[in-house]
Design a protein around this motif. Structure first.
Motif, PDB file in Angstrom:
ATOM      1  N   ARG A  84     -18.117   7.358   0.742  1.00 29.76           N
ATOM      2  CA  ARG A  84     -18.849   7.279   2.008  1.00 29.76           C
ATOM      3  C   ARG A  84     -19.709   6.029   2.098  1.00 29.76           C
ATOM      4  O   ARG A  84     -19.828   5.429   3.150  1.00 29.76           O
ATOM      5  N   LYS A  85     -20.345   5.669   0.986  1.00 26.15           N
ATOM      6  CA  LYS A  85     -21.198   4.474   0.977  1.00 26.15           C
ATOM      7  C   LYS A  85     -20.648   3.425   0.024  1.00 26.15           C
ATOM      8  O   LYS A  85     -20.419   2.300   0.396  1.00 26.15           O
ATOM      9  N   ASN A  86     -20.481   3.809  -1.215  1.00 25.71           N
ATOM     10  CA  ASN A  86     -19.926   2.899  -2.220  1.00 25.71           C
ATOM     11  C   ASN A  86     -18.411   3.077  -2.232  1.00 25.71           C
ATOM     12  O   ASN A  86     -17.879   3.898  -2.959  1.00 25.71           O
ATOM     13  N   PHE A  87     -17.740   2.296  -1.416  1.00 28.56           N
ATOM     14  CA  PHE A  87     -16.298   2.431  -1.276  1.00 28.56           C
ATOM     15  C   PHE A  87     -15.578   2.029  -2.551  1.00 28.56           C
ATOM     16  O   PHE A  87     -15.962   1.061  -3.222  1.00 28.56           O
ATOM     17  N   ARG A  88     -14.538   2.765  -2.851  1.00 26.27           N
ATOM     18  CA  ARG A  88     -13.638   2.435  -3.948  1.00 26.27           C
ATOM     19  C   ARG A  88     -12.233   2.428  -3.380  1.00 26.27           C
ATOM     20  O   ARG A  88     -11.934   3.150  -2.434  1.00 26.27           O
ATOM     21  N   TYR A  89     -11.379   1.638  -3.990  1.00 24.99           N
ATOM     22  CA  TYR A  89     -10.023   1.484  -3.483  1.00 24.99           C
ATOM     23  C   TYR A  89      -9.024   1.874  -4.561  1.00 24.99           C
ATOM     24  O   TYR A  89      -9.191   1.528  -5.732  1.00 24.99           O
ATOM     25  N   TYR A  90      -7.988   2.579  -4.133  1.00 21.80           N
ATOM     26  CA  TYR A  90      -6.991   3.133  -5.042  1.00 21.80           C
ATOM     27  C   TYR A  90      -5.591   2.886  -4.498  1.00 21.80           C
ATOM     28  O   TYR A  90      -5.396   2.808  -3.284  1.00 21.80           O
ATOM     29  N   VAL A  91      -4.625   2.822  -5.414  1.00 18.06           N
ATOM     30  CA  VAL A  91      -3.231   2.782  -4.995  1.00 18.06           C
ATOM     31  C   VAL A  91      -2.828   4.217  -4.705  1.00 18.06           C
ATOM     32  O   VAL A  91      -2.968   5.108  -5.554  1.00 18.06           O
ATOM     33  N   LYS A  92      -2.362   4.441  -3.490  1.00 18.90           N
ATOM     34  CA  LYS A  92      -1.927   5.784  -3.081  1.00 18.90           C
ATOM     35  C   LYS A  92      -0.705   6.183  -3.906  1.00 18.90           C
ATOM     36  O   LYS A  92       0.235   5.400  -4.062  1.00 18.90           O
ATOM     37  N   ASP A  93      -0.753   7.400  -4.439  1.00 23.54           N
ATOM     38  CA  ASP A  93       0.359   7.954  -5.231  1.00 23.54           C
ATOM     39  C   ASP A  93       0.793   6.998  -6.353  1.00 23.54           C
ATOM     40  O   ASP A  93       1.972   6.830  -6.624  1.00 23.54           O
ATOM     41  N   TYR A  94      -0.187   6.385  -7.004  1.00 20.48           N
ATOM     42  CA  TYR A  94       0.105   5.388  -8.046  1.00 20.48           C
ATOM     43  C   TYR A  94       0.974   5.959  -9.164  1.00 20.48           C
ATOM     44  O   TYR A  94       1.751   5.232  -9.791  1.00 20.48           O
ATOM     45  N   GLU A  95       0.846   7.268  -9.416  1.00 23.56           N
ATOM     46  CA  GLU A  95       1.595   7.896 -10.520  1.00 23.56           C
ATOM     47  C   GLU A  95       3.106   7.695 -10.351  1.00 23.56           C
ATOM     48  O   GLU A  95       3.837   7.627 -11.336  1.00 23.56           O
TER      49      GLU A  95
END
Length: 158
Positions: free
Chosen positions: A141-152
């Protein structure tokens, strides 16, 4: 890392720092957390060598590299702090070279998270991963983090 433009990351990458080495830990909480007392330290160049193996469109996590090193060297685990530092050194060393690049952007943090410590930060890694067909999602919500969707689904097995 600070002052990246003033550091020679390729020299750092090739400085083994008396590694590989092993250490026996005695802290009970750490032994419980990591599943044993035999800790392995891999030299920086070993991280680069493994990161180079990841083909286009595939991904790897720092945790998987650590597990691989521990398994290959008969240790209970690979030391996590130097692992994170050495992966960043490999990334910056590649960035400083004109050719012979290491595809560092394919190496993710835990749970498929992008690494803000790579050259160009999240935006640069996001762009390179999207060019290889990966979708990036934002969490928080405040400290955004970014991820690869369905990285597995795209993980590379060492």
């Amino acid at each position: 890392m600070a002052n990246e433009d003033k550091k020679d990351f390729n020299a750092m990458l090739n400085d083994s720092k008396d590694m590989p080495k092993f250490q026996t830990i005695t802290d009970e909480k750490s032994i419980e957390k990591y599943g044993g007392d035999k800790m392995y330290f891999a030299p920086p160049i070993d991280y680069d060598k493994v990161m180079r193996l990841v083909p286009y469109g595939k991904l790897l996590t720092i945790g998987a590299i650590r597990e691989y090193f521990a398994e290959q060297n008969g240790a209970d685990f690979t030391e996590p702090i130097t692992a994170g530092i050495f992966v960043s050194i490999a990334a910056w060393a590649s960035f400083q070279r004109k050719d012979d690049k290491t595809p560092y952007w394919r190496t993710l943090k835990a749970n498929g998270e992008l690494n803000a410590k790579y050259p160009g930060g999240i935006e640069a890694q996001k762009k390179m991963l999207e060019e290889e067909g990966h979708a990036i999602i934002q969490k928080g919500r405040k400290n955004f983090r970014y991820y690869v969707k369905d990285y597995e689904q795209s993980l590379f097995t060492i």
